[in-house]
Design a protein around this motif. Structure first.
Motif, PDB file in Angstrom:
ATOM      1  N   VAL A 160      72.748  80.518  58.673  1.00 34.37           N
ATOM      2  CA  VAL A 160      71.781  80.843  59.724  1.00 34.37           C
ATOM      3  C   VAL A 160      71.332  79.539  60.365  1.00 34.37           C
ATOM      4  CG1 VAL A 160      69.508  81.801  60.223  1.00 34.37           C
ATOM      5  CG2 VAL A 160      71.010  82.968  58.608  1.00 34.37           C
ATOM      6  N   LYS A 161      71.454  79.467  61.667  1.00 35.17           N
ATOM      7  CA  LYS A 161      71.102  78.260  62.418  1.00 35.17           C
ATOM      8  C   LYS A 161      71.664  76.998  61.771  1.00 35.17           C
ATOM      9  CE  LYS A 161      66.808  80.127  64.279  1.00 35.17           C
ATOM     10  NZ  LYS A 161      66.167  80.935  63.225  1.00 35.17           N
ATOM     11  N   ASN A 162      72.956  76.986  61.569  1.00 34.34           N
ATOM     12  CA  ASN A 162      73.651  75.817  61.035  1.00 34.34           C
ATOM     13  C   ASN A 162      73.256  75.419  59.616  1.00 34.34           C
ATOM     14  OD1 ASN A 162      75.145  75.585  63.318  1.00 34.34           O
ATOM     15  ND2 ASN A 162      73.765  74.094  64.274  1.00 34.34           N
ATOM     16  N   ARG A 163      72.538  76.296  58.938  1.00 38.11           N
ATOM     17  CA  ARG A 163      72.241  75.988  57.530  1.00 38.11           C
ATOM     18  C   ARG A 163      72.833  77.065  56.644  1.00 38.11           C
ATOM     19  NH1 ARG A 163      66.784  75.285  54.784  1.00 38.11           N
ATOM     20  NH2 ARG A 163      68.159  75.491  52.981  1.00 38.11           N
ATOM     21  N   VAL A 164      73.402  76.643  55.515  1.00 33.62           N
ATOM     22  CA  VAL A 164      73.981  77.616  54.607  1.00 33.62           C
ATOM     23  C   VAL A 164      72.942  78.001  53.552  1.00 33.62           C
ATOM     24  CG1 VAL A 164      75.776  78.000  52.880  1.00 33.62           C
ATOM     25  CG2 VAL A 164      76.294  76.719  54.948  1.00 33.62           C
ATOM     26  N   HIS A 165      72.718  79.288  53.380  1.00 28.46           N
ATOM     27  CA  HIS A 165      71.773  79.776  52.373  1.00 28.46           C
ATOM     28  C   HIS A 165      72.562  80.509  51.296  1.00 28.46           C
ATOM     29  CE1 HIS A 165      68.208  79.099  55.034  1.00 28.46           C
ATOM     30  NE2 HIS A 165      69.168  79.150  55.937  1.00 28.46           N
ATOM     31  N   GLN A 197      90.210  72.899  56.941  1.00 28.90           N
ATOM     32  CA  GLN A 197      90.412  73.623  55.687  1.00 28.90           C
ATOM     33  C   GLN A 197      89.075  73.794  54.948  1.00 28.90           C
ATOM     34  OE1 GLN A 197      92.814  71.749  52.690  1.00 28.90           O
ATOM     35  NE2 GLN A 197      92.853  73.599  51.445  1.00 28.90           N
ATOM     36  N   ALA A 198      88.251  72.744  55.027  1.00 28.25           N
ATOM     37  CA  ALA A 198      86.926  72.805  54.390  1.00 28.25           C
ATOM     38  C   ALA A 198      86.094  73.921  55.015  1.00 28.25           C
ATOM     39  CB  ALA A 198      86.211  71.467  54.523  1.00 28.25           C
ATOM     40  N   CYS A 199      86.114  74.004  56.349  1.00 25.96           N
ATOM     41  CA  CYS A 199      85.366  75.059  57.040  1.00 25.96           C
ATOM     42  C   CYS A 199      85.915  76.423  56.655  1.00 25.96           C
ATOM     43  CB  CYS A 199      85.473  74.896  58.554  1.00 25.96           C
ATOM     44  SG  CYS A 199      84.791  73.349  59.140  1.00 25.96           S
ATOM     45  N   ALA A 200      87.236  76.508  56.536  1.00 29.43           N
ATOM     46  CA  ALA A 200      87.873  77.785  56.218  1.00 29.43           C
ATOM     47  C   ALA A 200      87.482  78.250  54.827  1.00 29.43           C
ATOM     48  CB  ALA A 200      89.390  77.668  56.327  1.00 29.43           C
ATOM     49  N   CYS A 201      87.542  77.348  53.845  1.00 31.03           N
ATOM     50  CA  CYS A 201      87.304  77.792  52.465  1.00 31.03           C
ATOM     51  C   CYS A 201      85.860  78.220  52.280  1.00 31.03           C
ATOM     52  CB  CYS A 201      87.736  76.739  51.453  1.00 31.03           C
ATOM     53  SG  CYS A 201      86.624  75.349  51.285  1.00 31.03           S
ATOM     54  N   SER A 202      84.919  77.590  52.973  1.00 31.99           N
ATOM     55  CA  SER A 202      83.527  77.985  52.803  1.00 31.99           C
ATOM     56  C   SER A 202      83.043  78.896  53.925  1.00 31.99           C
ATOM     57  CB  SER A 202      82.636  76.741  52.739  1.00 31.99           C
ATOM     58  OG  SER A 202      83.036  75.924  51.673  1.00 31.99           O
ATOM     59  N   ALA A 203      83.955  79.322  54.804  1.00 30.25           N
ATOM     60  CA  ALA A 203      83.628  80.203  55.934  1.00 30.25           C
ATOM     61  C   ALA A 203      82.490  79.650  56.776  1.00 30.25           C
ATOM     62  CB  ALA A 203      83.311  81.609  55.454  1.00 30.25           C
ATOM     63  N   LEU A 204      82.564  78.372  57.112  1.00 26.56           N
ATOM     64  CA  LEU A 204      81.526  77.742  57.924  1.00 26.56           C
ATOM     65  C   LEU A 204      81.949  77.793  59.388  1.00 26.56           C
ATOM     66  CD1 LEU A 204      81.057  74.673  55.563  1.00 26.56           C
ATOM     67  CD2 LEU A 204      79.609  76.697  55.686  1.00 26.56           C
ATOM     68  N   SER A 209      66.259  86.906  59.552  1.00 20.50           N
ATOM     69  CA  SER A 209      66.300  85.594  60.222  1.00 20.50           C
ATOM     70  C   SER A 209      67.202  85.527  61.449  1.00 20.50           C
ATOM     71  CB  SER A 209      66.707  84.495  59.249  1.00 20.50           C
ATOM     72  OG  SER A 209      67.073  84.973  58.022  1.00 20.50           O
ATOM     73  N   THR A 210      67.775  86.653  61.862  1.00 15.58           N
ATOM     74  CA  THR A 210      68.607  86.625  63.069  1.00 15.58           C
ATOM     75  C   THR A 210      68.143  87.720  64.027  1.00 15.58           C
ATOM     76  OG1 THR A 210      70.215  88.047  61.961  1.00 15.58           O
ATOM     77  CG2 THR A 210      70.668  85.683  61.931  1.00 15.58           C
ATOM     78  N   PRO A 211      68.399  87.538  65.322  1.00  8.74           N
ATOM     79  CA  PRO A 211      67.921  88.529  66.301  1.00  8.74           C
ATOM     80  C   PRO A 211      68.551  89.905  66.080  1.00  8.74           C
ATOM     81  CG  PRO A 211      68.850  86.574  67.392  1.00  8.74           C
ATOM     82  CD  PRO A 211      69.124  86.425  65.946  1.00  8.74           C
ATOM     83  N   PRO A 212      67.805  90.978  66.375  1.00  8.24           N
ATOM     84  CA  PRO A 212      68.351  92.332  66.215  1.00  8.24           C
ATOM     85  C   PRO A 212      69.654  92.478  67.001  1.00  8.24           C
ATOM     86  CG  PRO A 212      66.032  92.404  66.871  1.00  8.24           C
ATOM     87  CD  PRO A 212      66.445  90.977  66.938  1.00  8.24           C
ATOM     88  N   GLY A 213      70.570  93.239  66.453  1.00  7.04           N
ATOM     89  CA  GLY A 213      71.805  93.513  67.181  1.00  7.04           C
ATOM     90  C   GLY A 213      72.930  92.526  66.925  1.00  7.04           C
ATOM     91  N   THR A 214      72.584  91.302  66.482  1.00 10.45           N
ATOM     92  CA  THR A 214      73.667  90.334  66.260  1.00 10.45           C
ATOM     93  C   THR A 214      74.405  90.671  64.968  1.00 10.45           C
ATOM     94  OG1 THR A 214      72.064  88.886  65.179  1.00 10.45           O
ATOM     95  CG2 THR A 214      72.635  88.372  67.444  1.00 10.45           C
ATOM     96  N   SER A 215      75.668  90.271  64.917  1.00 11.12           N
ATOM     97  CA  SER A 215      76.432  90.601  63.724  1.00 11.12           C
ATOM     98  C   SER A 215      76.149  89.580  62.623  1.00 11.12           C
ATOM     99  CB  SER A 215      77.919  90.708  64.040  1.00 11.12           C
ATOM    100  OG  SER A 215      78.475  89.447  64.118  1.00 11.12           O
ATOM    101  N   ILE A 216      76.342  90.036  61.401  1.00 10.79           N
ATOM    102  CA  ILE A 216      75.991  89.232  60.225  1.00 10.79           C
ATOM    103  C   ILE A 216      77.267  88.906  59.473  1.00 10.79           C
ATOM    104  CG2 ILE A 216      74.893  89.393  57.954  1.00 10.79           C
ATOM    105  CD1 ILE A 216      72.809  91.175  59.212  1.00 10.79           C
ATOM    106  N   GLN A 217      77.349  87.671  59.021  1.00  8.66           N
ATOM    107  CA  GLN A 217      78.569  87.273  58.333  1.00  8.66           C
ATOM    108  C   GLN A 217      78.241  86.671  56.969  1.00  8.66           C
ATOM    109  OE1 GLN A 217      81.408  86.414  60.812  1.00  8.66           O
ATOM    110  NE2 GLN A 217      82.875  85.641  59.333  1.00  8.66           N
TER     111      GLN A 217
END
Ligand code: ZN
Ligand code: ZN
Length: 433
Positions: free
Chosen positions: A306-311, A69-76, A377-385
Protein backbone atom coordinates in the motif's frame (compact mmCIF):
# COMPACT_ATOMS: atom_id res chain seq x y z
CA UNK A 1 33.00 -15.45 -3.77
CA UNK A 2 29.87 -13.40 -3.17
CA UNK A 3 28.08 -15.28 -5.90
CA UNK A 4 29.34 -18.66 -4.72
CA UNK A 5 28.27 -18.09 -1.14
CA UNK A 6 24.87 -16.78 -2.18
CA UNK A 7 24.30 -19.73 -4.50
CA UNK A 8 25.00 -22.10 -1.61
CA UNK A 9 22.36 -20.25 0.39
CA UNK A 10 24.92 -18.59 2.64
CA UNK A 11 23.67 -15.03 2.29
CA UNK A 12 25.21 -13.72 5.50
CA UNK A 13 28.69 -14.71 4.39
CA UNK A 14 28.03 -13.21 0.96
CA UNK A 15 26.87 -9.97 2.52
CA UNK A 16 29.90 -9.77 4.83
CA UNK A 17 32.21 -10.15 1.88
CA UNK A 18 30.30 -7.51 -0.02
CA UNK A 19 30.30 -5.06 2.89
CA UNK A 20 34.05 -5.48 3.38
CA UNK A 21 34.92 -4.72 -0.25
CA UNK A 22 36.76 -1.40 -0.32
CA UNK A 23 35.61 -0.68 -3.87
CA UNK A 24 32.42 -1.99 -5.37
CA UNK A 25 31.55 -1.96 -9.04
CA UNK A 26 28.41 -2.93 -10.90
CA UNK A 27 29.48 -6.59 -10.95
CA UNK A 28 29.77 -6.86 -7.17
CA UNK A 29 26.49 -4.98 -6.63
CA UNK A 30 24.72 -7.24 -9.10
CA UNK A 31 26.16 -10.37 -7.48
CA UNK A 32 24.82 -9.51 -4.04
CA UNK A 33 21.44 -8.40 -5.44
CA UNK A 34 21.14 -11.64 -7.38
CA UNK A 35 21.83 -13.53 -4.17
CA UNK A 36 18.95 -11.83 -2.38
CA UNK A 37 16.60 -12.09 -5.36
CA UNK A 38 17.24 -15.78 -5.95
CA UNK A 39 16.61 -16.68 -2.33
CA UNK A 40 13.33 -14.78 -2.31
CA UNK A 41 14.41 -11.60 -0.49
CA UNK A 42 13.05 -9.23 -3.07
CA UNK A 43 12.83 -6.17 -0.88
CA UNK A 44 16.44 -6.44 0.28
CA UNK A 45 17.58 -6.71 -3.33
CA UNK A 46 15.63 -3.57 -4.18
CA UNK A 47 17.10 -1.61 -1.29
CA UNK A 48 20.56 -2.47 -2.63
CA UNK A 49 19.53 -1.43 -6.14
CA UNK A 50 18.55 2.05 -4.97
CA UNK A 51 21.69 2.34 -2.83
CA UNK A 52 23.77 1.48 -5.83
CA UNK A 53 22.02 4.05 -8.01
CA UNK A 54 22.46 6.69 -5.34
CA UNK A 55 26.20 6.06 -5.33
CA UNK A 56 26.23 6.72 -9.04
CA UNK A 57 26.98 3.17 -10.17
CA UNK A 58 25.19 2.56 -13.46
CA UNK A 59 23.20 -0.70 -13.64
CA UNK A 60 23.81 -2.98 -16.58
CA UNK A 61 21.46 -5.45 -18.22
CA UNK A 62 22.24 -8.18 -15.74
CA UNK A 63 21.53 -5.86 -12.82
CA UNK A 64 18.13 -5.02 -14.26
CA UNK A 65 17.34 -8.67 -14.91
CA UNK A 66 18.07 -9.50 -11.28
CA UNK A 67 16.15 -6.55 -9.90
CA UNK A 68 13.15 -7.49 -12.03
CA UNK A 69 13.41 -11.02 -10.70
CA UNK A 70 13.40 -9.55 -7.18
CA UNK A 71 10.19 -7.65 -7.94
CA UNK A 72 8.67 -10.78 -9.45
CA UNK A 73 9.43 -13.09 -6.53
CA UNK A 74 8.00 -10.69 -3.96
CA UNK A 75 5.21 -9.42 -6.26
CA UNK A 76 6.32 -5.81 -5.85
CA UNK A 77 4.34 -4.29 -8.70
CA UNK A 78 4.96 -0.61 -8.14
CA UNK A 79 8.70 -1.18 -7.78
CA UNK A 80 8.59 -3.39 -10.84
CA UNK A 81 6.98 -0.58 -12.81
CA UNK A 82 9.64 1.86 -11.61
CA UNK A 83 12.40 -0.50 -12.64
CA UNK A 84 10.67 -0.84 -16.02
CA UNK A 85 10.98 2.93 -16.41
CA UNK A 86 14.69 2.75 -15.54
CA UNK A 87 15.10 0.00 -18.12
CA UNK A 88 13.48 2.16 -20.80
CA UNK A 89 15.64 5.15 -19.85
CA UNK A 90 18.76 3.05 -20.09
CA UNK A 91 17.78 1.98 -23.59
CA UNK A 92 17.75 -1.70 -22.69
CA UNK A 93 14.05 -2.22 -23.28
CA UNK A 94 14.50 -4.30 -26.40
CA UNK A 95 17.16 -6.47 -24.98
CA UNK A 96 16.09 -10.10 -25.17
CA UNK A 97 16.78 -11.07 -21.58
CA UNK A 98 15.23 -7.92 -20.16
CA UNK A 99 12.05 -8.15 -22.19
CA UNK A 100 11.67 -11.71 -20.92
CA UNK A 101 12.33 -10.58 -17.35
CA UNK A 102 9.59 -7.94 -17.80
CA UNK A 103 7.16 -10.55 -19.16
CA UNK A 104 7.88 -12.68 -16.11
CA UNK A 105 7.71 -9.79 -13.65
CA UNK A 106 4.32 -8.50 -14.83
CA UNK A 107 2.86 -12.02 -14.88
CA UNK A 108 4.07 -12.77 -11.36
CA UNK A 109 2.81 -9.40 -10.12
CA UNK A 110 -0.68 -10.27 -11.33
CA UNK A 111 -0.67 -8.19 -14.54
CA UNK A 112 -1.00 -10.82 -17.21
CA UNK A 113 -2.22 -8.28 -19.82
CA UNK A 114 0.85 -6.09 -19.38
CA UNK A 115 2.95 -9.19 -19.53
CA UNK A 116 1.39 -10.18 -22.84
CA UNK A 117 1.73 -6.67 -24.24
CA UNK A 118 5.49 -6.81 -23.74
CA UNK A 119 5.67 -10.33 -25.10
CA UNK A 120 3.79 -9.19 -28.23
CA UNK A 121 6.11 -6.27 -28.74
CA UNK A 122 9.24 -8.44 -28.75
CA UNK A 123 10.75 -8.55 -32.23
CA UNK A 124 12.25 -11.98 -31.67
CA UNK A 125 11.55 -14.55 -29.00
CA UNK A 126 13.60 -17.44 -27.81
CA UNK A 127 12.27 -20.43 -25.95
CA UNK A 128 12.90 -18.74 -22.58
CA UNK A 129 10.56 -15.89 -23.51
CA UNK A 130 7.88 -18.31 -24.70
CA UNK A 131 8.26 -20.35 -21.52
CA UNK A 132 7.81 -17.26 -19.35
CA UNK A 133 4.60 -16.28 -21.15
CA UNK A 134 3.18 -19.81 -21.10
CA UNK A 135 3.97 -20.19 -17.40
CA UNK A 136 2.28 -16.84 -16.73
CA UNK A 137 -0.97 -17.90 -18.38
CA UNK A 138 -0.84 -21.26 -16.61
CA UNK A 139 -0.45 -19.67 -13.16
CA UNK A 140 -3.34 -17.33 -13.86
CA UNK A 141 -5.52 -20.29 -14.76
CA UNK A 142 -5.77 -19.56 -18.49
CA UNK A 143 -4.81 -23.04 -19.57
CA UNK A 144 -6.32 -22.82 -23.07
CA UNK A 145 -4.35 -19.69 -23.75
CA UNK A 146 -1.19 -21.38 -22.48
CA UNK A 147 -1.75 -24.35 -24.78
CA UNK A 148 -2.51 -22.08 -27.72
CA UNK A 149 0.78 -20.24 -27.17
CA UNK A 150 2.62 -23.52 -26.89
CA UNK A 151 1.25 -24.56 -30.30
CA UNK A 152 2.21 -21.18 -31.77
CA UNK A 153 5.70 -21.66 -30.44
CA UNK A 154 5.97 -25.11 -32.01
CA UNK A 155 4.64 -23.76 -35.32
CA UNK A 156 7.18 -20.97 -35.35
CA UNK A 157 9.87 -23.62 -35.31
CA UNK A 158 11.05 -23.27 -31.75
CA UNK A 159 11.80 -26.52 -30.05
CA UNK A 160 10.17 -26.86 -26.65
CA UNK A 161 12.39 -27.68 -23.68
CA UNK A 162 11.64 -29.74 -20.61
CA UNK A 163 10.61 -26.52 -18.85
CA UNK A 164 8.09 -25.80 -21.63
CA UNK A 165 6.45 -29.13 -20.94
CA UNK A 166 6.45 -28.58 -17.18
CA UNK A 167 4.66 -25.28 -17.77
CA UNK A 168 2.12 -26.84 -20.12
CA UNK A 169 1.44 -29.75 -17.76
CA UNK A 170 1.00 -27.52 -14.75
CA UNK A 171 -1.35 -25.26 -16.77
CA UNK A 172 -3.45 -28.33 -17.61
CA UNK A 173 -3.39 -29.37 -13.99
CA UNK A 174 -4.67 -26.00 -12.75
CA UNK A 175 -7.59 -26.20 -15.16
CA UNK A 176 -8.38 -29.89 -14.92
CA UNK A 177 -7.50 -30.61 -18.57
CA UNK A 178 -6.59 -34.24 -18.02
CA UNK A 179 -6.74 -35.50 -21.63
CA UNK A 180 -4.68 -32.60 -22.92
CA UNK A 181 -2.11 -33.11 -20.18
CA UNK A 182 -1.74 -36.79 -21.02
CA UNK A 183 -1.35 -35.92 -24.70
CA UNK A 184 1.47 -33.45 -24.02
CA UNK A 185 3.20 -35.78 -21.59
CA UNK A 186 3.38 -38.46 -24.28
CA UNK A 187 4.29 -35.98 -26.98
CA UNK A 188 7.27 -34.83 -24.89
CA UNK A 189 9.02 -38.17 -25.21
CA UNK A 190 7.63 -39.36 -28.54
CA UNK A 191 8.06 -36.16 -30.55
CA UNK A 192 10.94 -34.48 -28.77
CA UNK A 193 12.83 -37.30 -27.15
CA UNK A 194 12.74 -35.55 -23.80
CA UNK A 195 12.75 -38.09 -21.00
CA UNK A 196 10.44 -37.24 -18.15
CA UNK A 197 12.06 -36.35 -14.85
CA UNK A 198 10.68 -35.99 -11.36
CA UNK A 199 9.06 -32.61 -12.09
CA UNK A 200 7.04 -33.76 -15.09
CA UNK A 201 6.00 -36.95 -13.30
CA UNK A 202 4.87 -34.89 -10.32
CA UNK A 203 2.83 -32.66 -12.66
CA UNK A 204 1.08 -35.71 -14.09
CA UNK A 205 0.28 -37.12 -10.65
CA UNK A 206 -1.02 -33.70 -9.67
CA UNK A 207 -3.13 -33.51 -12.85
CA UNK A 208 -4.74 -36.91 -12.33
CA UNK A 209 -5.04 -36.60 -8.56
CA UNK A 210 -6.55 -33.13 -8.50
CA UNK A 211 -9.17 -34.31 -10.97
CA UNK A 212 -10.09 -37.02 -8.48
CA UNK A 213 -8.57 -39.86 -10.54
CA UNK A 214 -6.53 -41.06 -7.58
CA UNK A 215 -6.32 -44.73 -8.57
CA UNK A 216 -4.99 -43.76 -11.97
CA UNK A 217 -2.48 -41.47 -10.27
CA UNK A 218 -1.25 -44.37 -8.15
CA UNK A 219 -1.08 -46.69 -11.17
CA UNK A 220 0.88 -43.98 -12.98
CA UNK A 221 3.39 -43.79 -10.11
CA UNK A 222 3.81 -47.55 -10.11
CA UNK A 223 4.67 -47.49 -13.80
CA UNK A 224 7.22 -44.67 -13.60
CA UNK A 225 10.59 -45.37 -15.16
CA UNK A 226 12.46 -43.65 -12.33
CA UNK A 227 12.16 -44.16 -8.59
CA UNK A 228 9.24 -41.94 -7.41
CA UNK A 229 10.57 -38.84 -5.67
CA UNK A 230 9.24 -36.82 -2.76
CA UNK A 231 7.64 -34.38 -5.21
CA UNK A 232 5.67 -37.19 -6.81
CA UNK A 233 4.38 -38.58 -3.51
CA UNK A 234 3.75 -35.04 -2.32
CA UNK A 235 1.48 -34.42 -5.32
CA UNK A 236 -0.46 -37.59 -4.55
CA UNK A 237 -0.78 -36.69 -0.88
CA UNK A 238 -2.07 -33.20 -1.73
CA UNK A 239 -4.73 -34.72 -3.98
CA UNK A 240 -5.73 -37.19 -1.28
CA UNK A 241 -6.26 -34.26 1.03
CA UNK A 242 -8.50 -32.48 -1.48
CA UNK A 243 -10.55 -35.61 -2.09
CA UNK A 244 -10.44 -36.94 1.47
CA UNK A 245 -8.83 -40.27 0.60
CA UNK A 246 -7.34 -41.46 3.87
CA UNK A 247 -6.03 -44.83 2.77
CA UNK A 248 -4.04 -43.54 -0.18
CA UNK A 249 -3.02 -40.44 1.75
CA UNK A 250 -1.48 -42.63 4.43
CA UNK A 251 0.39 -44.64 1.84
CA UNK A 252 1.81 -41.50 0.20
CA UNK A 253 2.72 -40.03 3.58
CA UNK A 254 4.58 -43.19 4.64
CA UNK A 255 6.74 -42.97 1.54
CA UNK A 256 7.35 -39.31 2.19
CA UNK A 257 8.36 -39.90 5.83
CA UNK A 258 11.08 -42.22 4.54
CA UNK A 259 12.28 -39.95 1.76
CA UNK A 260 12.00 -36.58 3.50
CA UNK A 261 11.41 -36.96 7.25
CA UNK A 262 11.96 -33.21 7.70
CA UNK A 263 9.15 -32.18 5.35
CA UNK A 264 6.54 -30.44 7.52
CA UNK A 265 3.95 -30.46 4.74
CA UNK A 266 3.56 -34.23 5.01
CA UNK A 267 2.57 -34.09 8.66
CA UNK A 268 0.25 -31.17 8.08
CA UNK A 269 -1.48 -32.73 5.07
CA UNK A 270 -2.00 -36.11 6.69
CA UNK A 271 -3.11 -34.54 9.93
CA UNK A 272 -5.63 -32.48 7.96
CA UNK A 273 -6.94 -35.61 6.28
CA UNK A 274 -7.45 -37.18 9.71
CA UNK A 275 -9.05 -34.03 11.15
CA UNK A 276 -11.43 -33.74 8.22
CA UNK A 277 -12.51 -37.32 8.87
CA UNK A 278 -12.99 -36.54 12.57
CA UNK A 279 -10.11 -38.79 13.64
CA UNK A 280 -8.72 -36.35 16.16
CA UNK A 281 -6.65 -38.96 18.04
CA UNK A 282 -4.66 -39.86 14.99
CA UNK A 283 -4.29 -36.22 14.00
CA UNK A 284 -2.98 -35.42 17.49
CA UNK A 285 -0.59 -38.39 17.43
CA UNK A 286 0.85 -37.12 14.19
CA UNK A 287 1.41 -33.66 15.59
CA UNK A 288 3.20 -35.14 18.59
CA UNK A 289 5.40 -37.11 16.22
CA UNK A 290 6.13 -33.91 14.34
CA UNK A 291 7.16 -32.21 17.58
CA UNK A 292 9.23 -35.18 18.76
CA UNK A 293 11.12 -35.20 15.50
CA UNK A 294 11.69 -31.47 15.76
CA UNK A 295 9.98 -30.74 12.42
CA UNK A 296 8.89 -27.12 12.16
CA UNK A 297 5.84 -26.01 10.21
CA UNK A 298 6.65 -23.25 7.75
CA UNK A 299 4.88 -20.18 9.11
CA UNK A 300 2.28 -18.76 6.75
CA UNK A 301 2.32 -15.09 5.97
CA UNK A 302 0.70 -12.71 3.51
CA UNK A 303 1.77 -9.35 2.31
CA UNK A 304 0.19 -6.43 0.55
CA UNK A 305 1.68 -3.29 -0.88
CA UNK A 306 0.00 0.00 0.00
CA UNK A 307 1.48 3.31 -1.10
CA UNK A 308 4.86 1.79 -1.91
CA UNK A 309 5.15 0.09 1.45
CA UNK A 310 4.93 -3.64 1.98
CA UNK A 311 2.83 -4.75 4.96
CA UNK A 312 3.33 -8.33 6.10
CA UNK A 313 0.93 -10.31 8.27
CA UNK A 314 1.10 -13.65 10.04
CA UNK A 315 -1.78 -15.57 11.59
CA UNK A 316 -3.31 -13.77 14.58
CA UNK A 317 -0.91 -10.87 14.08
CA UNK A 318 -0.94 -8.08 16.64
CA UNK A 319 2.14 -6.17 15.59
CA UNK A 320 0.72 -3.90 12.89
CA UNK A 321 0.17 -0.28 14.03
CA UNK A 322 -3.38 -0.32 12.65
CA UNK A 323 -4.24 -3.73 14.02
CA UNK A 324 -7.31 -2.53 15.94
CA UNK A 325 -8.89 -1.11 12.80
CA UNK A 326 -8.00 -4.30 10.94
CA UNK A 327 -9.76 -6.53 13.46
CA UNK A 328 -12.73 -4.17 13.56
CA UNK A 329 -12.97 -4.47 9.77
CA UNK A 330 -12.75 -8.26 10.00
CA UNK A 331 -15.53 -8.36 12.59
CA UNK A 332 -17.72 -6.23 10.37
CA UNK A 333 -16.99 -8.45 7.39
CA UNK A 334 -17.63 -11.61 9.39
CA UNK A 335 -21.10 -10.31 10.23
CA UNK A 336 -21.83 -9.36 6.64
CA UNK A 337 -20.59 -12.72 5.38
CA UNK A 338 -22.77 -14.60 7.83
CA UNK A 339 -25.78 -12.64 6.65
CA UNK A 340 -24.83 -13.52 3.08
CA UNK A 341 -24.81 -17.20 4.00
CA UNK A 342 -21.15 -17.95 4.69
CA UNK A 343 -20.47 -20.92 6.96
CA UNK A 344 -16.82 -21.12 8.01
CA UNK A 345 -15.10 -24.27 6.78
CA UNK A 346 -13.05 -25.55 9.66
CA UNK A 347 -12.00 -28.84 8.10
CA UNK A 348 -8.67 -27.70 6.84
CA UNK A 349 -7.32 -25.99 9.91
CA UNK A 350 -4.64 -27.89 11.76
CA UNK A 351 -6.22 -27.55 15.20
CA UNK A 352 -8.48 -29.74 17.29
CA UNK A 353 -9.87 -26.89 19.36
CA UNK A 354 -13.62 -26.49 19.67
CA UNK A 355 -15.56 -25.03 16.79
CA UNK A 356 -16.04 -21.55 18.11
CA UNK A 357 -12.37 -21.05 18.79
CA UNK A 358 -11.51 -22.61 15.46
CA UNK A 359 -13.79 -20.16 13.73
CA UNK A 360 -12.04 -17.39 15.59
CA UNK A 361 -8.63 -18.55 14.41
CA UNK A 362 -9.84 -18.87 10.83
CA UNK A 363 -10.89 -15.26 10.83
CA UNK A 364 -7.35 -14.28 11.73
CA UNK A 365 -5.49 -16.08 8.97
CA UNK A 366 -2.81 -13.89 7.45
CA UNK A 367 -4.56 -13.42 4.10
CA UNK A 368 -7.72 -12.19 5.81
CA UNK A 369 -5.71 -9.67 7.82
CA UNK A 370 -4.05 -8.49 4.62
CA UNK A 371 -7.41 -8.15 2.86
CA UNK A 372 -8.91 -6.20 5.76
CA UNK A 373 -5.90 -3.91 5.90
CA UNK A 374 -6.05 -3.28 2.16
CA UNK A 375 -9.75 -2.50 2.42
CA UNK A 376 -9.25 0.19 5.06
CA UNK A 377 -6.18 1.72 3.42
CA UNK A 378 -7.13 1.96 -0.26
CA UNK A 379 -9.90 3.89 -2.02
CA UNK A 380 -13.23 2.08 -2.55
CA UNK A 381 -13.49 0.26 -5.85
CA UNK A 382 -9.76 -0.24 -6.40
CA UNK A 383 -8.51 -3.77 -6.80
CA UNK A 384 -6.51 -5.43 -4.05
CA UNK A 385 -3.44 -7.52 -4.58
CA UNK A 386 -2.13 -9.95 -1.97
CA UNK A 387 0.64 -12.52 -1.91
CA UNK A 388 0.76 -15.57 0.34
CA UNK A 389 3.81 -17.78 0.80
CA UNK A 390 1.76 -20.96 1.27
CA UNK A 391 -1.36 -22.30 -0.40
CA UNK A 392 -4.54 -20.42 0.43
CA UNK A 393 -6.85 -22.45 2.72
CA UNK A 394 -10.39 -23.41 1.77
CA UNK A 395 -11.99 -21.03 4.23
CA UNK A 396 -9.93 -18.01 3.19
CA UNK A 397 -10.73 -18.84 -0.43
CA UNK A 398 -14.47 -18.89 0.28
CA UNK A 399 -14.22 -15.76 2.41
CA UNK A 400 -12.37 -13.89 -0.34
CA UNK A 401 -15.17 -14.74 -2.75
CA UNK A 402 -17.79 -13.39 -0.36
CA UNK A 403 -15.76 -10.27 0.44
CA UNK A 404 -15.19 -9.46 -3.24
CA UNK A 405 -18.94 -9.36 -3.67
CA UNK A 406 -19.77 -7.53 -0.43
CA UNK A 407 -17.27 -4.72 -1.00
CA UNK A 408 -17.53 -4.73 -4.80
CA UNK A 409 -13.82 -5.03 -5.39
CA UNK A 410 -11.53 -7.34 -7.28
CA UNK A 411 -9.19 -9.24 -4.97
CA UNK A 412 -6.17 -10.94 -6.48
CA UNK A 413 -4.28 -13.44 -4.34
CA UNK A 414 -1.08 -15.10 -5.46
CA UNK A 415 -0.50 -18.19 -3.36
CA UNK A 416 2.34 -20.71 -3.52
CA UNK A 417 0.70 -22.42 -6.50
CA UNK A 418 -1.13 -19.93 -8.64
CA UNK A 419 -3.21 -16.76 -8.96
CA UNK A 420 -6.77 -16.38 -7.75
CA UNK A 421 -8.80 -13.48 -9.15
CA UNK A 422 -11.84 -12.97 -6.94
CA UNK A 423 -14.68 -10.92 -8.39
CA UNK A 424 -18.43 -10.72 -7.73
CA UNK A 425 -18.36 -13.74 -5.46
CA UNK A 426 -16.45 -15.99 -7.83
CA UNK A 427 -12.81 -17.01 -8.28
CA UNK A 428 -11.00 -17.41 -11.60
CA UNK A 429 -9.77 -20.83 -10.51
CA UNK A 430 -13.34 -22.10 -10.49
CA UNK A 431 -12.58 -23.55 -7.03
CA UNK A 432 -10.16 -25.94 -8.65
CA UNK A 433 -6.75 -25.42 -7.17
ZN1 ZN B 1 -7.02 -19.39 5.71
ZN1 ZN C 1 -9.31 -19.50 -6.49
Amino acid sequence: MIEGNAKCGNLDAARQLFDKMPEKNVVSWTAIMAGYAQLGYGEEALVLFYQMKQLGVEPDQLTFANVLQACACSALLSEGKQVHVHVIRSGFEWHFVLATALVDMYAKCGRIEDSHRIFDSMSARDVVAWNAMIAGYGKHGYARKALQLFEQMRQSGIRPTRISFTNVLSACSHAGLVDEGCYYFNSMTQDYNIIAESEQYACMVDLLGRAGRLDEALAFIQKMSIEPTADVWGALLASCRIHGNMWLGKLAAERLFKLRPDRAGTYVALSNIYSAAGRWDEAAKLRRLMNDRGVKKEPGYSWVQVKNRVHTFSVGDTAHPQIEHIYAMLDKLAGQMKTAGHVPNTNFALHDVDDEQKEHMLYHHSEKLAIAFALISTPPGTSIQIVKNLRICVDCHTAAKFISKIVGREIVIRDANRFHHFKDGLCSCGDYW
